[in-house]
Design a protein around this motif. Sequence first.
Motif, PDB file in Angstrom:
ATOM      1  N   CYS A  49      -3.928 -12.037  59.622  1.00  0.00           N
ATOM      2  CA  CYS A  49      -5.116 -11.199  59.535  1.00  0.00           C
ATOM      3  C   CYS A  49      -4.750  -9.780  59.111  1.00  0.00           C
ATOM      4  CB  CYS A  49      -5.850 -11.192  60.867  1.00  0.00           C
ATOM      5  SG  CYS A  49      -7.336 -10.186  60.910  1.00  0.00           S
ATOM      6  N   THR A  50      -3.743  -9.212  59.734  1.00  0.00           N
ATOM      7  CA  THR A  50      -3.330  -7.849  59.363  1.00  0.00           C
ATOM      8  C   THR A  50      -2.760  -7.807  57.951  1.00  0.00           C
ATOM      9  OG1 THR A  50      -1.186  -8.273  60.401  1.00  0.00           O
ATOM     10  CG2 THR A  50      -2.876  -7.234  61.764  1.00  0.00           C
TER      11      THR A  50
ATOM     12  N   THR B 122      -5.646  -8.029  55.438  1.00  0.00           N
ATOM     13  CA  THR B 122      -6.398  -6.771  55.466  1.00  0.00           C
ATOM     14  C   THR B 122      -5.675  -5.692  54.666  1.00  0.00           C
ATOM     15  OG1 THR B 122      -7.289  -7.353  57.631  1.00  0.00           O
ATOM     16  CG2 THR B 122      -7.419  -5.046  56.971  1.00  0.00           C
TER      17      THR B 122
ATOM     18  N   VAL C 196     -12.736  -2.296  54.494  1.00  0.00           N
ATOM     19  CA  VAL C 196     -12.227  -3.577  55.001  1.00  0.00           C
ATOM     20  C   VAL C 196     -11.830  -3.374  56.461  1.00  0.00           C
ATOM     21  CG1 VAL C 196     -10.594  -5.462  54.662  1.00  0.00           C
ATOM     22  CG2 VAL C 196     -11.388  -4.122  52.689  1.00  0.00           C
TER      23      VAL C 196
ATOM     24  N   ALA D 298     -10.250  -5.382  60.037  1.00  0.00           N
ATOM     25  CA  ALA D 298      -9.592  -6.538  60.671  1.00  0.00           C
ATOM     26  C   ALA D 298     -10.122  -6.696  62.093  1.00  0.00           C
ATOM     27  CB  ALA D 298      -8.078  -6.359  60.679  1.00  0.00           C
TER      28      ALA D 298
END
Length: 668
Positions: free
Chosen positions: A66-67, A70, A84, A86
């Motif tokens: 996820c990071t 992002t 954006v 996360a």
Amino acid sequence: MTLPVALSGTDVIGQAKTGTGKTLGFGLPLLERVTVPADVEAGRATPEQLTNAPQALVVVPTRELCTQVTNDLLTAGKVRNVRVLAIYGGRAYEPQVEALRKGVDVIVGTPGRLLDLAGQKKLDLSKIRSLVLDEADEMLDLGFLPDVEKIIQLLPPKRQTMLFSATMPGAVIGLARRYMTQPTHISATSPDDAGATVANTTQRVYRAHSMDKPELVSRILQADGRGLAMIFCRTKRTAADIAEQLARRGFASGAVHGDLGQGAREQALRAFRNGKVDVLVCTDVAARGIDVEGVTHVINYQSPEDEKTYLHRIGRTGRAGALGTAVTLVDWDDIPRWQLINKALDLKFPDPVETYSTSEHLFEELGIPRDTKGVLPRAERTRAGLAAEEVEDLGETGGRGRKAAATTTAPAVEERPARTRTPRQRRRTRGGTSAETTTESLESPALDSPALDSSASEEVSQPRSPRRRRRTRVGSTGADTAIASAAPTMVETAEPTVAPAPVGQVPAQPAEPIQEADSESKPRRRRTRAVKAVETVVEAVEAAVEAVTAPEAPAETKPRRRTRAVQAVETAEAEVAPATDAEAETKPRRRTRAVKAVEAVTSPEAVEAKPRRTRAVKAVQAVTTPEAEVKPPRRTRKTVAATAEVPAAEATPRRRTRTAKATAQPEA
């Protein structure tokens, strides 16, 4: 291949090998399709189309992925100033909720936290126009399919849906048929790379013993040209143990697994990306999508579960055209599992070579110097290590990953505030007598207050009489006499005591000792049922006797309460007194036990006819006739044998038993 299809708004299923750029394959179309203020300035959109609600959603299986996604989308959308965010677990809710309130264009998140915020009405998914499921097969393996279906139900029906993964099992295809509209399946492969794995990655498979693996890995990490390395384990405990062993051997190592807090996991990944740590020991949580530049070696410390996991593990090296080396260590117990993986991927290692840390072919194939030992020389320990990377305070839920308390200067110990009221004093008693007031309570400054309650002080001055134990014996008056005689002694020996004074009052002085005149009063007896019955019968007998001897006695002015005892007395009087003609005609009263007992004692026929000996009759006889004849003892065999005066010759000879024979021999 994906960009023109995705930009047109068509649903896409993208499949490609690891390290080929799938993130930008779906990321660039998302960034182009969202409406931002730059589009209004350029005339491509109207101000009414702008919204603070998210317009695109990317669902990923792990926090690390996820990071990473992002950061990639923020880099790609920097020119258009695309917002954006996360959203994933392990972090505090407040920053994420605040960012959603200000406005977001693209959201990248894990299923759990997305559903949590959507259930709290903090996340609005009604304006989503594009949905991307990255590593869709991994989400199915981790059990995220129910959560993904709930998220899809919250989205508008008219949307663009894209699925991307390196492997596409049948379950993913079924998910695509259910939630996608005429998707275009794109499979990107190179003409010279027909296999499932990347051709730039050199694969080595060895059969190794579990006790020799730490030494073996330590020598592999000292190979020529080795850059960053990732070591994969099946269990979290093994990953933590190997990271600790490598740190003791001199390697700058870090760990990433599920038992660590989010702050510690991100600290290890940041240190790995920044070069402070060159060995990252992790579980399969970091096997998906992690892209770190400069990873040259991937070591499978334990055999993977299946072929998909193997592909994603070795896909961390040899990315974007770079060269890499993948080494797999297989235990003897894992040989059947590895043979299945080898057959599924069509590899050339059906029977791995038995290898130890001193094997010659290990040094030759991996380029390890001959004089390499299992400990990194001090001259080569140039990395700063994991401790050089600070742990970020993420405000994690559950209290994990917080900063140490030493970073903030703790204030001195606070002084306790002064008491505003006198504390309540405990009262201790011994045998019903209150103990003496403690010296501290007498010297308390609160007792010096002039405001006193006169009524309360009077109550304190009265001494409390000691509690007496009551012992009763049915039908016996001796216990009463003993208690009455012992009462003065008990009172005289008792020390005068003072009850503790209430809070804020001066304790009263001890009262005078109890006088003998007060102590001579007969103590109160405990009236049991038997005693009450005896007293009732005695009162009935006395009343009957008085009625016979003195019939002309004047009646009491105040009528007595008609209890059972009174009714019994009246019944007895009616039976003894001469009845008139009017009284004879009346119906006789009900004969109760008490009346029967009185009749049995007082009637002249009681001498001739033996009455039935009930408890009440026995009690009456014990009270009224103390000189009653003693009943002769019960005649038993022993009493008969002792009192019998029959000559031995006339007595019937008894049966001679062993005891009788033994007795007769000495007499003879």
